[in-house]
Design a protein around this motif. Structure first.
Motif, PDB file in Angstrom:
ATOM      1  N   GLY A  11       0.774  -1.152  -0.133  1.00  0.00           N
ATOM      2  CA  GLY A  11       0.048   0.036  -0.072  1.00  0.00           C
ATOM      3  C   GLY A  11       1.094   1.233   0.042  1.00  0.00           C
ATOM      4  O   GLY A  11       0.628   2.250   1.014  1.00  0.00           O
ATOM      5  N   THR A  12       1.857   1.128  -1.103  1.00  0.00           N
ATOM      6  CA  THR A  12       2.821   2.259  -0.823  1.00  0.00           C
ATOM      7  C   THR A  12       2.404   3.707  -1.052  1.00  0.00           C
ATOM      8  O   THR A  12       2.823   4.758  -0.853  1.00  0.00           O
ATOM      9  CB  THR A  12       4.022   2.048  -1.890  1.00  0.00           C
ATOM     10  OG1 THR A  12       5.134   2.961  -1.664  1.00  0.00           O
ATOM     11  CG2 THR A  12       3.478   1.978  -3.455  1.00  0.00           C
ATOM     12  N   GLU A  13       1.261   3.778  -1.855  1.00  0.00           N
ATOM     13  CA  GLU A  13       0.688   5.137  -2.196  1.00  0.00           C
ATOM     14  C   GLU A  13       1.437   5.966  -3.075  1.00  0.00           C
ATOM     15  O   GLU A  13       2.011   5.517  -4.056  1.00  0.00           O
ATOM     16  CB  GLU A  13      -0.028   5.934  -0.993  1.00  0.00           C
ATOM     17  CG  GLU A  13      -1.236   5.102  -0.347  1.00  0.00           C
ATOM     18  CD  GLU A  13      -2.151   5.680   0.742  1.00  0.00           C
ATOM     19  OE1 GLU A  13      -1.576   6.791   1.126  1.00  0.00           O
ATOM     20  OE2 GLU A  13      -3.098   5.209   1.291  1.00  0.00           O
ATOM     21  N   ARG A  27      18.890  -2.381   0.637  1.00  0.00           N
ATOM     22  CA  ARG A  27      19.518  -2.995  -0.785  1.00  0.00           C
ATOM     23  C   ARG A  27      18.157  -2.814  -1.968  1.00  0.00           C
ATOM     24  O   ARG A  27      18.518  -2.567  -3.194  1.00  0.00           O
ATOM     25  CB  ARG A  27      19.931  -4.233  -0.709  1.00  0.00           C
ATOM     26  CG  ARG A  27      19.985  -5.277  -2.036  1.00  0.00           C
ATOM     27  CD  ARG A  27      20.510  -6.736  -1.578  1.00  0.00           C
ATOM     28  NE  ARG A  27      19.336  -7.526  -1.249  1.00  0.00           N
ATOM     29  CZ  ARG A  27      18.658  -8.008  -2.256  1.00  0.00           C
ATOM     30  NH1 ARG A  27      18.491  -7.490  -3.285  1.00  0.00           N
ATOM     31  NH2 ARG A  27      17.501  -8.490  -1.643  1.00  0.00           N
ATOM     32  N   LYS A  28      16.902  -3.366  -1.523  1.00  0.00           N
ATOM     33  CA  LYS A  28      15.877  -3.264  -2.508  1.00  0.00           C
ATOM     34  C   LYS A  28      14.749  -2.965  -1.735  1.00  0.00           C
ATOM     35  O   LYS A  28      14.482  -3.465  -0.711  1.00  0.00           O
ATOM     36  CB  LYS A  28      15.724  -4.649  -2.918  1.00  0.00           C
ATOM     37  CG  LYS A  28      14.808  -4.838  -4.136  1.00  0.00           C
ATOM     38  CD  LYS A  28      15.462  -3.995  -5.309  1.00  0.00           C
ATOM     39  CE  LYS A  28      14.497  -3.986  -6.598  1.00  0.00           C
ATOM     40  NZ  LYS A  28      14.797  -3.222  -7.689  1.00  0.00           N
ATOM     41  N   VAL A  29      13.744  -2.336  -2.575  1.00  0.00           N
ATOM     42  CA  VAL A  29      12.444  -1.999  -1.873  1.00  0.00           C
ATOM     43  C   VAL A  29      11.367  -2.528  -2.952  1.00  0.00           C
ATOM     44  O   VAL A  29      11.369  -2.103  -4.095  1.00  0.00           O
ATOM     45  CB  VAL A  29      12.091  -0.734  -1.441  1.00  0.00           C
ATOM     46  CG1 VAL A  29      10.708  -0.235  -0.822  1.00  0.00           C
ATOM     47  CG2 VAL A  29      13.043  -0.207  -0.550  1.00  0.00           C
ATOM     48  N   TYR A  30      10.298  -3.201  -2.730  1.00  0.00           N
ATOM     49  CA  TYR A  30       9.173  -3.478  -3.320  1.00  0.00           C
ATOM     50  C   TYR A  30       8.279  -2.958  -3.026  1.00  0.00           C
ATOM     51  O   TYR A  30       7.801  -2.990  -1.819  1.00  0.00           O
ATOM     52  CB  TYR A  30       9.180  -5.270  -3.564  1.00  0.00           C
ATOM     53  CG  TYR A  30      10.295  -5.937  -3.944  1.00  0.00           C
ATOM     54  CD1 TYR A  30      10.332  -5.776  -5.571  1.00  0.00           C
ATOM     55  CD2 TYR A  30      11.045  -6.758  -3.409  1.00  0.00           C
ATOM     56  CE1 TYR A  30      11.676  -6.406  -6.149  1.00  0.00           C
ATOM     57  CE2 TYR A  30      12.147  -7.231  -3.967  1.00  0.00           C
ATOM     58  CZ  TYR A  30      12.346  -7.106  -5.423  1.00  0.00           C
ATOM     59  OH  TYR A  30      13.627  -7.774  -5.641  1.00  0.00           O
ATOM     60  N   ALA A  31       7.744  -1.921  -3.697  1.00  0.00           N
ATOM     61  CA  ALA A  31       6.473  -0.776  -3.250  1.00  0.00           C
ATOM     62  C   ALA A  31       5.227  -1.330  -4.210  1.00  0.00           C
ATOM     63  O   ALA A  31       5.051  -1.015  -5.462  1.00  0.00           O
ATOM     64  CB  ALA A  31       6.972   0.493  -3.622  1.00  0.00           C
ATOM     65  N   LYS A  36      -4.263   3.302  -9.026  1.00  0.00           N
ATOM     66  CA  LYS A  36      -3.288   3.964  -9.985  1.00  0.00           C
ATOM     67  C   LYS A  36      -2.200   5.065  -9.372  1.00  0.00           C
ATOM     68  O   LYS A  36      -1.484   5.720 -10.102  1.00  0.00           O
ATOM     69  CB  LYS A  36      -4.207   4.817 -10.980  1.00  0.00           C
ATOM     70  CG  LYS A  36      -4.948   4.129 -12.007  1.00  0.00           C
ATOM     71  CD  LYS A  36      -3.867   3.190 -12.950  1.00  0.00           C
ATOM     72  CE  LYS A  36      -4.508   2.304 -13.849  1.00  0.00           C
ATOM     73  NZ  LYS A  36      -3.877   1.847 -14.809  1.00  0.00           N
ATOM     74  N   MET A  37      -2.381   5.260  -8.269  1.00  0.00           N
ATOM     75  CA  MET A  37      -1.380   6.013  -7.552  1.00  0.00           C
ATOM     76  C   MET A  37       0.068   5.535  -7.767  1.00  0.00           C
ATOM     77  O   MET A  37       1.094   6.108  -7.456  1.00  0.00           O
ATOM     78  CB  MET A  37      -1.874   5.941  -6.045  1.00  0.00           C
ATOM     79  CG  MET A  37      -0.844   6.955  -5.009  1.00  0.00           C
ATOM     80  SD  MET A  37      -1.201   8.498  -5.316  1.00  0.00           S
ATOM     81  CE  MET A  37      -0.513   9.383  -4.301  1.00  0.00           C
ATOM     82  N   SER A  38       0.128   4.291  -8.073  1.00  0.00           N
ATOM     83  CA  SER A  38       1.587   3.408  -8.479  1.00  0.00           C
ATOM     84  C   SER A  38       2.210   4.323  -9.327  1.00  0.00           C
ATOM     85  O   SER A  38       3.348   4.564  -9.404  1.00  0.00           O
ATOM     86  CB  SER A  38       1.265   2.049  -8.749  1.00  0.00           C
ATOM     87  OG  SER A  38       0.499   2.159 -10.095  1.00  0.00           O
ATOM     88  N   ALA A  79      -1.388   0.984   5.492  1.00  0.00           N
ATOM     89  CA  ALA A  79      -2.753   1.113   5.031  1.00  0.00           C
ATOM     90  C   ALA A  79      -3.414  -0.188   5.668  1.00  0.00           C
ATOM     91  O   ALA A  79      -2.839  -1.171   6.404  1.00  0.00           O
ATOM     92  CB  ALA A  79      -2.865   1.023   3.519  1.00  0.00           C
ATOM     93  N   SER A  80      -4.590  -0.197   5.478  1.00  0.00           N
ATOM     94  CA  SER A  80      -5.368  -1.636   5.847  1.00  0.00           C
ATOM     95  C   SER A  80      -4.913  -2.821   5.084  1.00  0.00           C
ATOM     96  O   SER A  80      -4.985  -2.550   3.880  1.00  0.00           O
ATOM     97  CB  SER A  80      -6.752  -1.399   5.687  1.00  0.00           C
ATOM     98  OG  SER A  80      -7.436  -2.610   5.771  1.00  0.00           O
ATOM     99  N   CYS A  81      -4.211  -3.766   5.423  1.00  0.00           N
ATOM    100  CA  CYS A  81      -3.745  -4.798   4.993  1.00  0.00           C
ATOM    101  C   CYS A  81      -4.639  -6.071   5.222  1.00  0.00           C
ATOM    102  O   CYS A  81      -4.394  -6.819   5.976  1.00  0.00           O
ATOM    103  CB  CYS A  81      -2.236  -5.298   5.134  1.00  0.00           C
ATOM    104  SG  CYS A  81      -1.188  -4.002   4.818  1.00  0.00           S
TER     105      CYS A  81
END
Length: 91
Positions: A11-13, A27-31, A36-38, A79-81
């Motif tokens: 829920g990276t927004e 090292r790495k972030v998966y967002a 569509k905020m992506s 966010a709500s997960c």
């Protein structure tokens, strides 16, 4: 956070936590962002020249397959997960 960590930002927004994590030296972030905020998050990542560290993935967590196997060292979920945690480590 440590340099060798992989982070999953659910829920990276806007991607701000992913960006801050990258700036802190992980090292790495998966967002992951389902909306569509992506597109906005990708633009901010690019504006901060962090495309090699932050990968923005559009989709719901239940439908996304992470590029790396195993469980990330840190999961950010502001966010709500409503996700199935068992599926993350199997990817």
């Amino acid at each position: 956070m440590t340099i060798n960590q992989t982070i999953l930002d659910v829920g990276t927004e806007s991607g701000i936590l992913a960006i801050w994590s990258a700036q802190a030296g992980v090292r790495k972030v998966y967002a992951v962002e389902a909306m569509k905020m992506s597109e906005h998050a990708r633009a901010l990542v690019k504006a901060n020249n962090l495309q090699n560290v932050v990968e923005v993935i559009e989709g719901s967590m239940e439908d996304v397959t992470l590029p790396e196997k195993g469980f990330p060292e840190l999961v950010i979920c502001m966010a709500s997960c409503s996700m199935q945690w068992d599926n993350i480590g199997d990817q």
